[in-house]
Design a protein around this motif. Structure first.
Motif, PDB file in Angstrom:
ATOM      1  N   ARG A 171       6.608  -2.383 -20.759  1.00  0.00           N
ATOM      2  CA  ARG A 171       6.340  -0.994 -20.410  1.00  0.00           C
ATOM      3  C   ARG A 171       5.737  -0.269 -21.610  1.00  0.00           C
ATOM      4  N   CYS A 172       4.654   0.421 -21.373  1.00  0.00           N
ATOM      5  CA  CYS A 172       3.993   1.190 -22.431  1.00  0.00           C
ATOM      6  C   CYS A 172       4.632   2.571 -22.525  1.00  0.00           C
ATOM      7  N   ASP A 173       5.130   2.894 -23.702  1.00  0.00           N
ATOM      8  CA  ASP A 173       5.695   4.220 -23.966  1.00  0.00           C
ATOM      9  C   ASP A 173       4.823   4.907 -25.003  1.00  0.00           C
ATOM     10  N   SER A 174       4.351   6.100 -24.677  1.00  0.00           N
ATOM     11  CA  SER A 174       3.409   6.796 -25.554  1.00  0.00           C
ATOM     12  C   SER A 174       3.945   8.162 -25.958  1.00  0.00           C
ATOM     13  N   THR A 175       3.763   8.506 -27.223  1.00  0.00           N
ATOM     14  CA  THR A 175       4.079   9.852 -27.700  1.00  0.00           C
ATOM     15  C   THR A 175       2.829  10.731 -27.724  1.00  0.00           C
ATOM     16  N   LEU A 176       1.698  10.148 -27.351  1.00  0.00           N
ATOM     17  CA  LEU A 176       0.439  10.888 -27.328  1.00  0.00           C
ATOM     18  C   LEU A 176       0.372  11.777 -26.089  1.00  0.00           C
ATOM     19  N   LYS A 177      -0.469  12.743 -26.123  1.00  0.00           N
ATOM     20  CA  LYS A 177      -0.638  13.664 -24.998  1.00  0.00           C
ATOM     21  C   LYS A 177      -1.992  13.470 -24.324  1.00  0.00           C
ATOM     22  N   ASN A 178      -2.571  12.283 -24.485  1.00  0.00           N
ATOM     23  CA  ASN A 178      -3.880  12.032 -23.903  1.00  0.00           C
ATOM     24  C   ASN A 178      -3.806  11.960 -22.374  1.00  0.00           C
ATOM     25  N   HIS A 182       0.811  -1.224   0.000  1.00  0.00           N
ATOM     26  CA  HIS A 182       0.000   0.000   0.000  1.00  0.00           C
ATOM     27  C   HIS A 182       0.842   1.271   0.000  1.00  0.00           C
ATOM     28  N   ASP A 183       1.871   1.271  -0.841  1.00  0.00           N
ATOM     29  CA  ASP A 183       2.685   2.478  -0.966  1.00  0.00           C
ATOM     30  C   ASP A 183       2.367   3.253  -2.235  1.00  0.00           C
ATOM     31  N   GLY A 184       1.323   2.798  -2.964  1.00  0.00           N
ATOM     32  CA  GLY A 184       0.918   3.486  -4.182  1.00  0.00           C
ATOM     33  C   GLY A 184       1.634   3.015  -5.430  1.00  0.00           C
ATOM     34  N   TRP A 185       2.459   1.973  -5.325  1.00  0.00           N
ATOM     35  CA  TRP A 185       3.202   1.434  -6.464  1.00  0.00           C
ATOM     36  C   TRP A 185       2.909  -0.056  -6.594  1.00  0.00           C
ATOM     37  N   LEU A 186       2.623  -0.486  -7.815  1.00  0.00           N
ATOM     38  CA  LEU A 186       2.236  -1.873  -8.052  1.00  0.00           C
ATOM     39  C   LEU A 186       3.425  -2.817  -7.901  1.00  0.00           C
ATOM     40  N   LEU A 192      -0.924   2.169 -19.469  1.00  0.00           N
ATOM     41  CA  LEU A 192      -1.075   0.817 -18.940  1.00  0.00           C
ATOM     42  C   LEU A 192       0.008  -0.112 -19.484  1.00  0.00           C
ATOM     43  N   ASP A 193       0.653  -0.830 -18.570  1.00  0.00           N
ATOM     44  CA  ASP A 193       1.718  -1.763 -18.888  1.00  0.00           C
ATOM     45  C   ASP A 193       1.193  -3.193 -18.771  1.00  0.00           C
ATOM     46  N   LEU A 194       2.016  -4.155 -19.209  1.00  0.00           N
ATOM     47  CA  LEU A 194       1.617  -5.562 -19.219  1.00  0.00           C
ATOM     48  C   LEU A 194       2.629  -6.430 -18.481  1.00  0.00           C
ATOM     49  N   LEU A 195       2.123  -7.414 -17.775  1.00  0.00           N
ATOM     50  CA  LEU A 195       2.936  -8.440 -17.128  1.00  0.00           C
ATOM     51  C   LEU A 195       2.485  -9.786 -17.665  1.00  0.00           C
ATOM     52  N   VAL A 196       3.420 -10.566 -18.216  1.00  0.00           N
ATOM     53  CA  VAL A 196       3.081 -11.837 -18.846  1.00  0.00           C
ATOM     54  C   VAL A 196       3.907 -12.950 -18.217  1.00  0.00           C
ATOM     55  N   ASN A 197       3.244 -14.001 -17.768  1.00  0.00           N
ATOM     56  CA  ASN A 197       3.941 -15.169 -17.237  1.00  0.00           C
ATOM     57  C   ASN A 197       4.100 -16.174 -18.373  1.00  0.00           C
ATOM     58  N   CYS A 198       5.327 -16.534 -18.682  1.00  0.00           N
ATOM     59  CA  CYS A 198       5.640 -17.440 -19.780  1.00  0.00           C
ATOM     60  C   CYS A 198       6.123 -18.764 -19.214  1.00  0.00           C
ATOM     61  N   ILE A 199       5.596 -19.876 -19.696  1.00  0.00           N
ATOM     62  CA  ILE A 199       5.999 -21.158 -19.138  1.00  0.00           C
ATOM     63  C   ILE A 199       7.373 -21.571 -19.666  1.00  0.00           C
ATOM     64  N   ASN A 200       8.169 -22.101 -18.743  1.00  0.00           N
ATOM     65  CA  ASN A 200       9.536 -22.533 -19.028  1.00  0.00           C
ATOM     66  C   ASN A 200      10.372 -21.419 -19.659  1.00  0.00           C
ATOM     67  N   ASP A 201      10.164 -20.219 -19.139  1.00  0.00           N
ATOM     68  CA  ASP A 201      10.911 -19.054 -19.610  1.00  0.00           C
ATOM     69  C   ASP A 201      10.769 -17.947 -18.567  1.00  0.00           C
ATOM     70  N   GLY A 219      -1.531  -3.235 -15.700  1.00  0.00           N
ATOM     71  CA  GLY A 219      -1.399  -2.257 -14.630  1.00  0.00           C
ATOM     72  C   GLY A 219      -0.321  -1.242 -14.950  1.00  0.00           C
ATOM     73  N   ASP A 220      -0.373  -0.103 -14.307  1.00  0.00           N
ATOM     74  CA  ASP A 220       0.577   0.990 -14.533  1.00  0.00           C
ATOM     75  C   ASP A 220       1.670   0.898 -13.476  1.00  0.00           C
ATOM     76  N   PHE A 221       2.700   0.070 -13.719  1.00  0.00           N
ATOM     77  CA  PHE A 221       3.689  -0.204 -12.670  1.00  0.00           C
ATOM     78  C   PHE A 221       4.608   0.994 -12.409  1.00  0.00           C
ATOM     79  N   ASP A 222       4.771   1.883 -13.403  1.00  0.00           N
ATOM     80  CA  ASP A 222       5.653   3.032 -13.209  1.00  0.00           C
ATOM     81  C   ASP A 222       4.889   4.329 -12.955  1.00  0.00           C
ATOM     82  N   ASN A 223       3.565   4.218 -12.797  1.00  0.00           N
ATOM     83  CA  ASN A 223       2.729   5.378 -12.431  1.00  0.00           C
ATOM     84  C   ASN A 223       2.908   6.572 -13.366  1.00  0.00           C
TER      85      ASN A 223
END
Length: 566
Positions: free
Chosen positions: A470-477, A73-77, A455-464, A447-451
């Motif tokens: 990390r989502c990097d955006s050039t948009l200003k939305n 509960h420190d505000g970071w995922l 939105l970023d993605l976390l993927v669990n890969c089997i045997n790897d 989830g947005d791990f870097d606040n």
């Protein structure tokens, strides 16, 4: 006057001029890319799940989930990665599920041992919720065999209270339940989170058929047998007693009356807008299940009559993962579901009253059939106020190898951009190397791990090793996140519905436990705002309390406490 890209697209669709549609979008660019930063972030531990080249049993193929959740509960995922095991292998150090603390600088520290949360075994899914309303989010992890309920003690410590709490999942004889997707859900709206656990098969390797003895073949290859022919599992509903314990009410609640079996992905939402949470389960090799909440402690399975049991042509599918959003902003929740190779993913549009219409082909999702899907999420990756779709893929049989057939064993992701008119266009190639990298993907969390607001993605890969995209955006939305704190409702606020209004555009979402494929995404509700600098919010809590927050400034996390609106 210049015409916006979205206005041009809508005009083309109205006039039927959709030839070259995909090329138009790709030519203009998406403005978003995903970069795999797992290694730099410190996520270097390999997930073990079955043999790497040839599987004997079906249980080796399904893989496991992942979670973005703020355990301290420190505000970071922070990150939790479920781990598995292998048959006929002696480990010098047995693999364990791992917890990583967010260092707030793009890196993570493995705190598994210090937190007391490491456990060996065939892990499957995970979901998060504060089951005892002490203000600390707890973690449930499903297994082949007994599951774990990790009570959050605070100060970075956990203890497994599954047996004490009564959420053990043993079966009689040599068979053990293969527990899979899970979700905390307040089924009776009493302020205490109940627990739903899907089951795949009841399995004993001593009696299970082998590829040779089946014989079981896939396109001429000997592969693990099932699920048809194996003993299908029965889903479980545990009701929270309000004192730290649960009671198995599966039979009394009507869950066992359902014909649904081979359950994998689980998602919870109020699909019929009656104020009560319903439960959808993606089933493998049979019809999917939709449990309608009857408001009296019981559920009715209505997937067929609701239109979410089968494919568009009325056939059962091999469902894996599932996501929910109101993608067309009409006030009804919609469903996306991943399926087996050679089939399309499914898109069911909510038509109101718990009825759905299959829009797989009309929406543009029906063009892609060569991938085998697992993780499934609606996510507004460009923050324009319209929910896009991200699908995580990987073949089920390592015997397929890395040939071009069905894109091989390792597969890339598939991403669809929401055009705001009921249609999607695939933009996977525009989203960068992280999306296009071929992996043995299974569980996927959002989830947005870097606040930073995207939105970023976390993927669990089997045997790897896992992916952290990390989502990097050039948009200003702009964007807005809502963290709910229940008072009369459960402390996590699971089941709270949040409406976000910017001008004439109205979005909605709910706080959910579980989802995607055996995974847990950020419990904070995320809205893309486009160019809007503020939004009006309405929160409808499970208790019936309705709060409004007017003119909330963009680009912040609003902590919404039940009963304390504007």
């Amino acid at each position: 006057m210049p015409v916006s890209r979205r206005s041009l697209i809508r005009s083309l669709c109205r006039t039927g001029a959709v030839f070259g549609f995909d090329q138009l979008i790709r030519g203009q660019g998406v403005g978003v890319s995903f970069v795999n930063v797992a290694r730099e972030a410190g996520l270097k531990a390999k997930t073990i799940y079955g043999s790497e080249n040839r599987n004997k049993y079906l249980i080796e193929t399904t893989g496991c989930g992942a979670a973005f959740f703020d355990y301290d509960h420190d505000g970071w995922l922070d990150i939790f990665l479920v781990n598995g095991s292998r048959f006929e292998t002696k480990f010098a150090v047995a693999p364990v599920s791992r917890l990583f603390k967010n260092n707030r600088d793009g890196t993570f520290t493995d705190v598994t041992i210090a937190a007391g949360i490491g456990r060996t075994g065939w892990g499957s899914g995970c979901c998060v919720g504060d089951f005892d309303n002490d203000g600390l989010d707890d973690l449930f992890v499903s297994y082949w065999g007994d599951c774990s309920l990790w009570k959050n003690l605070g100060k970075g410590k956990f203890v497994d209270v599954a047996a004490k709490a009564g959420v053990t999942t043993r079966t009689k004889g040599g068979l053990r339940r293969h527990n899979t997707g899970c979700a905390f859900v307040d089924t009776n709206r009493d302020g205490h989170l109940d627990l739903f656990v899907a089951n795949y098969i009841d399995f004993d390797p001593k009696t299970a058929p082998l590829p040779e003895s089946g014989p079981c073949k896939y396109k001429g290859l000997l592969v693990a047998c099932g699920p048809p022919g194996l003993q299908g599992g029965k889903n479980i509903l545990f009701r929270n007693n309000g004192n730290g314990t649960f009671t198995d009410v599966s039979e009394a609640a009507g869950i066992l009356k359902s014909a649904g079996t081979y359950g994998l992905g689980v998602i919870v939402s109020d699909f019929d807008n009656d104020g009560w949470p319903d439960i959808y389960v993606a089933n493998d090799s049979t019809s999917s299940a939709l449990y309608k909440n009857n408001h009296d402690g019981t559920f009715s399975e209505i997937a067929i009559e609701s239109g979410v049991a089968f494919s568009a042509d009325g056939k059962p599918q091999a469902g894996m993962g599932v996501g929910v959003a109101d993608y067309n902003c009409d006030g009804n929740f919609d469903i996306v579901k991943t399926n087996f190779a050679g089939d399309t993913s499914s898109l069911y549009r909510g038509a109101g009253g718990g009825v759905f219409e299959d829009q797989t082909f009309q929406s543009g999702l029906g063009r892609v059939t060569r991938f085998l899907g697992w993780g499934a999420s609606f996510m507004d990756f460009d923050n324009d106020g319209w929910a896009d779709i991200m699908l995580c893929n990987g073949h089920v049989y390592p015997e397929v190898g890395e040939s071009a057939a069905e894109s091989g064993y390792r597969q890339r992701k598939v991403a669809y951009r929401n055009l705001g008119n009921g249609r999607f266009v695939e933009v996977s190639e525009e989203l960068g190397a992280g999306v296009m990298e071929k992996v043995t993907g299974r569980g996927m969390a959002v989830g947005d791990f870097d606040n930073d607001g995207d939105l970023d993605l976390l993927v669990n890969c089997i045997n790897d090793v896992p992916q952290l995209l990390r989502c990097d955006s050039t948009l200003k939305n702009n964007w807005l996140k809502v963290k709910t704190v229940g008072v009369k409702s459960n402390r996590t606020g699971i089941g709270a519905r949040v409406y976000c209004k910017t001008g004439g555009h109205r979005q909605m979402d709910e706080v959910r436990s579980g989802g995607s494929y055996l995974s847990q995404s950020d419990l904070r509700v995320h809205f893309g705002l486009g160019a809007a600098s503020e939004a009006d919010l309405e929160i409808r809590w499970p208790s019936g309390v309705v709060d409004t927050h007017l003119q909330v400034k963009a680009n912040q996390v609003l902590i919404a406490v039940e009963g304390k609106g504007s």
